[in-house]
Design a protein around this motif. Structure first.
Motif, PDB file in Angstrom:
ATOM      1  N   TYR A  18      42.037  43.513  46.512  1.00  0.00           N
ATOM      2  CA  TYR A  18      43.258  43.113  45.802  1.00  0.00           C
ATOM      3  C   TYR A  18      44.427  44.041  46.151  1.00  0.00           C
ATOM      4  N   ILE A  21      49.307  38.208  41.737  1.00  0.00           N
ATOM      5  CA  ILE A  21      47.995  38.149  42.390  1.00  0.00           C
ATOM      6  C   ILE A  21      46.893  38.532  41.414  1.00  0.00           C
ATOM      7  N   TRP A  72      46.346  35.626  38.991  1.00  0.00           N
ATOM      8  CA  TRP A  72      45.682  34.484  39.615  1.00  0.00           C
ATOM      9  C   TRP A  72      44.202  34.764  39.870  1.00  0.00           C
ATOM     10  N   ILE A  73      43.864  36.004  40.188  1.00  0.00           N
ATOM     11  CA  ILE A  73      42.451  36.342  40.392  1.00  0.00           C
ATOM     12  C   ILE A  73      41.674  36.193  39.089  1.00  0.00           C
ATOM     13  N   SER A 120      41.430  32.459  38.252  1.00  0.00           N
ATOM     14  CA  SER A 120      40.529  31.766  39.179  1.00  0.00           C
ATOM     15  C   SER A 120      39.069  32.069  38.862  1.00  0.00           C
ATOM     16  N   MET A 128      37.736  37.062  48.896  1.00  0.00           N
ATOM     17  CA  MET A 128      39.169  37.141  49.167  1.00  0.00           C
ATOM     18  C   MET A 128      39.455  37.826  50.508  1.00  0.00           C
ATOM     19  N   VAL A 157      41.470  35.817  53.095  1.00  0.00           N
ATOM     20  CA  VAL A 157      42.884  35.707  52.712  1.00  0.00           C
ATOM     21  C   VAL A 157      43.614  37.015  52.996  1.00  0.00           C
ATOM     22  N   SER A 162      46.715  37.490  55.439  1.00  0.00           N
ATOM     23  CA  SER A 162      47.961  38.139  55.012  1.00  0.00           C
ATOM     24  C   SER A 162      48.404  39.194  56.013  1.00  0.00           C
ATOM     25  N   TYR A 213      41.360  29.258  46.960  1.00  0.00           N
ATOM     26  CA  TYR A 213      41.831  29.992  48.137  1.00  0.00           C
ATOM     27  C   TYR A 213      43.004  29.299  48.820  1.00  0.00           C
ATOM     28  N   PHE A 262      45.969  30.875  47.024  1.00  0.00           N
ATOM     29  CA  PHE A 262      46.314  32.214  47.532  1.00  0.00           C
ATOM     30  C   PHE A 262      46.922  32.149  48.930  1.00  0.00           C
ATOM     31  N   SER A 263      46.472  31.230  49.768  1.00  0.00           N
ATOM     32  CA  SER A 263      47.059  31.104  51.099  1.00  0.00           C
ATOM     33  C   SER A 263      48.509  30.602  51.026  1.00  0.00           C
ATOM     34  N   LEU A 307      50.439  31.275  48.596  1.00  0.00           N
ATOM     35  CA  LEU A 307      51.195  32.445  48.132  1.00  0.00           C
ATOM     36  C   LEU A 307      51.566  33.353  49.308  1.00  0.00           C
TER      37      LEU A 307
END
Length: 253
Positions: A127, A145, A148-149, A152, A183, A186, A190, A244, A247-248, A250
């Motif tokens: 994270y 983030i 959202w974790i 989720s 994660m 992702v 990033s 996911y 998050f992608s 994001l």
């Protein structure tokens, strides 16, 4: 002629001559402190010692609560070499984190035995890496983030237990650990997105590859760690795909 002077006699307080031995009380010689006078009747020798060193050694031993081992006083008589490392006392095991992270790197072969012991130190590390890469791209999204974790993990936990019914034995701690370790694709996306153009189909194509990677790994781990996961594998994969993908997006925008 020599003149004679009259010398007055010397009179002692005891009333006698110091040279006389009868009926005269002689002056006592002062003795050292903490030493009884030597007497021939007792016959017990007395050994002199340093009071300061004895008090210092006694107080230091009493403060540490045990004997002095290896020149350093330690509680309970144990030395500092027997104590656990600081990371182990905090519940952070780097070897375990590395094994779980390495198991995510191969999406075609999921090793669920490594993830049986769930922990949150690895997901927190991933994270922080995701937040760092987002910060390098000019996006301050630490709170977003993290929120959202959490959402989720709760969403996947509720969905799986509702699908499994009475056979559902998935714990929220295990679900959070699996979602956090999965994660990793992702996080890699990033980092790669820092060198990609901001607009274009290439960015979405690369994002879809990492999303499918994370979805496959997370679905395999959920199906292996919880009972009844194979029966609802498609629905679990759909829930992981939504997580996911979120998050992608994001990372992209």
């Amino acid at each position: 002629m020599m003149k004679e002077f009259a010398v007055p006699p010397v009179v002692f307080p005891s009333g006698g001559n110091p040279g006389s031995s009868s009926g005269v009380q002689q002056r006592r010689v002062p003795t050292a402190p903490f030493q009884p006078p030597r007497s021939a009747a007792s016959g017990i020798p007395f050994m002199s010692f340093d009071i300061g060193s004895a008090v210092t050694s006694t107080s230091s031993a009493s403060i540490y609560g045990g004997p002095i081992v290896g020149g350093v006083g330690a509680p309970g008589g144990a030395s500092f070499e027997d104590e656990e490392p600081l990371l182990d006392e905090l519940g952070i095991h780097p070897d375990q984190i590395w094994k779980k992270t390495r198991a995510i790197l191969n999406p075609l072969r999921v090793n669920a035995a490594v993830h049986e012991d769930s922990d949150l130190s690895g997901p927190i590390l991933l994270y922080m890496c995701l937040c760092l890469f987002q910060l390098l791209s000019g996006k301050i999204q630490f709170g977003v983030i993290l929120g959202w974790i959490v959402v989720s993990s709760i969403f996947l936990y509720v969905v799986f237990n509702m699908l499994a019914g009475r056979n559902g034995n998935l714990k929220l701690h295990t679900c959070t650990s699996v979602v956090g370790y999965c994660m990793l694709p992702v996080v890699i996306f990033s980092a790669v997105s820092l060198f990609l153009p901001q607009a274009g189909a290439v960015r979405f194509a690369i994002a879809s590859v990492f999303v499918f990677w994370a979805t496959r790994v997370c679905t395999g781990l959920m199906s292996a760690l919880a009972d009844g996961g194979d029966e609802h594998r498609g629905l679990i994969a759909y829930a992981c795909f939504l997580i996911y993908t979120l998050f992608s997006l994001l990372v992209i925008f």
